[in-house]
Design a protein around this motif. Structure first.
Motif, mmCIF file in Angstrom:
data_model
loop_
_atom_site.group_PDB
_atom_site.id
_atom_site.type_symbol
_atom_site.label_atom_id
_atom_site.label_comp_id
_atom_site.label_asym_id
_atom_site.label_seq_id
_atom_site.Cartn_x
_atom_site.Cartn_y
_atom_site.Cartn_z
ATOM 1 N N GLY A 104 -2.231 0.135 15.855
ATOM 2 C CA GLY A 104 -2.450 -0.208 14.456
ATOM 3 C C GLY A 104 -2.771 -1.672 14.266
ATOM 4 N N SER A 105 -2.084 -2.533 15.008
ATOM 5 C CA SER A 105 -2.365 -3.973 14.885
ATOM 6 C C SER A 105 -3.761 -4.303 15.391
ATOM 7 C CB SER A 105 -1.307 -4.788 15.614
ATOM 8 O OG SER A 105 -1.376 -4.559 17.000
ATOM 9 N N LEU A 106 -4.189 -3.656 16.473
ATOM 10 C CA LEU A 106 -5.546 -3.903 16.974
ATOM 11 C C LEU A 106 -6.593 -3.387 15.998
ATOM 12 C CD1 LEU A 106 -5.136 -3.114 20.762
ATOM 13 C CD2 LEU A 106 -5.343 -5.341 19.674
ATOM 14 N N PHE A 107 -6.312 -2.290 15.310
ATOM 15 C CA PHE A 107 -7.226 -1.762 14.304
ATOM 16 C C PHE A 107 -7.357 -2.740 13.136
ATOM 17 C CE2 PHE A 107 -7.886 0.728 10.401
ATOM 18 C CZ PHE A 107 -9.160 1.227 10.681
ATOM 19 N N ILE A 108 -6.235 -3.278 12.693
ATOM 20 C CA ILE A 108 -6.256 -4.240 11.586
ATOM 21 C C ILE A 108 -6.993 -5.510 11.999
ATOM 22 C CG2 ILE A 108 -4.782 -5.736 10.183
ATOM 23 C CD1 ILE A 108 -2.795 -3.387 10.077
ATOM 24 N N LYS B 24 -11.393 -15.057 10.879
ATOM 25 C CA LYS B 24 -11.139 -15.460 12.261
ATOM 26 C C LYS B 24 -9.709 -15.102 12.664
ATOM 27 C CE LYS B 24 -15.051 -17.513 13.008
ATOM 28 N NZ LYS B 24 -16.019 -16.986 13.904
ATOM 29 N N VAL B 25 -9.567 -14.572 13.874
ATOM 30 C CA VAL B 25 -8.267 -14.161 14.387
ATOM 31 C C VAL B 25 -8.042 -14.874 15.722
ATOM 32 C CG1 VAL B 25 -6.893 -12.198 15.141
ATOM 33 C CG2 VAL B 25 -8.491 -11.920 13.264
ATOM 34 N N ASN B 26 -6.840 -15.410 15.900
ATOM 35 C CA ASN B 26 -6.502 -16.108 17.138
ATOM 36 C C ASN B 26 -6.233 -15.066 18.230
ATOM 37 O OD1 ASN B 26 -5.536 -17.669 19.163
ATOM 38 N ND2 ASN B 26 -4.078 -18.798 17.916
ATOM 39 N N GLN B 27 -7.178 -14.907 19.128
ATOM 40 C CA GLN B 27 -7.077 -13.882 20.172
ATOM 41 C C GLN B 27 -5.937 -14.169 21.140
ATOM 42 O OE1 GLN B 27 -9.123 -11.319 19.804
ATOM 43 N NE2 GLN B 27 -8.202 -10.201 21.477
ATOM 44 N N ASN C 253 -2.908 -11.609 22.216
ATOM 45 C CA ASN C 253 -2.613 -11.265 23.607
ATOM 46 C C ASN C 253 -1.159 -11.557 23.949
ATOM 47 O OD1 ASN C 253 -5.187 -10.379 24.078
ATOM 48 N ND2 ASN C 253 -5.887 -12.291 24.972
ATOM 49 N N ILE C 254 -0.633 -12.680 23.475
ATOM 50 C CA ILE C 254 0.767 -13.016 23.744
ATOM 51 C C ILE C 254 1.694 -11.991 23.114
ATOM 52 C CG2 ILE C 254 2.577 -14.695 23.216
ATOM 53 C CD1 ILE C 254 0.454 -16.880 23.630
ATOM 54 N N ALA C 255 1.409 -11.612 21.869
ATOM 55 C CA ALA C 255 2.260 -10.633 21.181
ATOM 56 C C ALA C 255 2.227 -9.280 21.877
ATOM 57 C CB ALA C 255 1.819 -10.486 19.724
#
Length: 60
Positions: A16-20, A30-33, A37-39
């Protein structure tokens, strides 16, 4: 919570988080990739530790 339920919930939250995140990127936000990845890695390692704890409980 049993390991199966934990696995289903963690997979659902990660998906779900990857979909959002993909929706955010589609709309130009912009999203901090690196943070994502850390999360996801922390979730994975937390799941592994939880599974090891449950397995230790089975064998004791």
């Amino acid at each position: 919570m049993d390991p199966f339920t934990f696995g289903v919930i963690s997979i659902g939250v990660a998906g779900g988080s990857l979909f959002i995140v993909s929706l955010f990127e589609y709309y130009g936000i912009k999203v901090n990739q690196t943070a994502i990845n850390i999360a996801l890695e922390m979730t994975k390692y937390g799941g592994i530790l939880y599974l090891l704890k449950e397995m230790a409980r089975v064998f004791t």
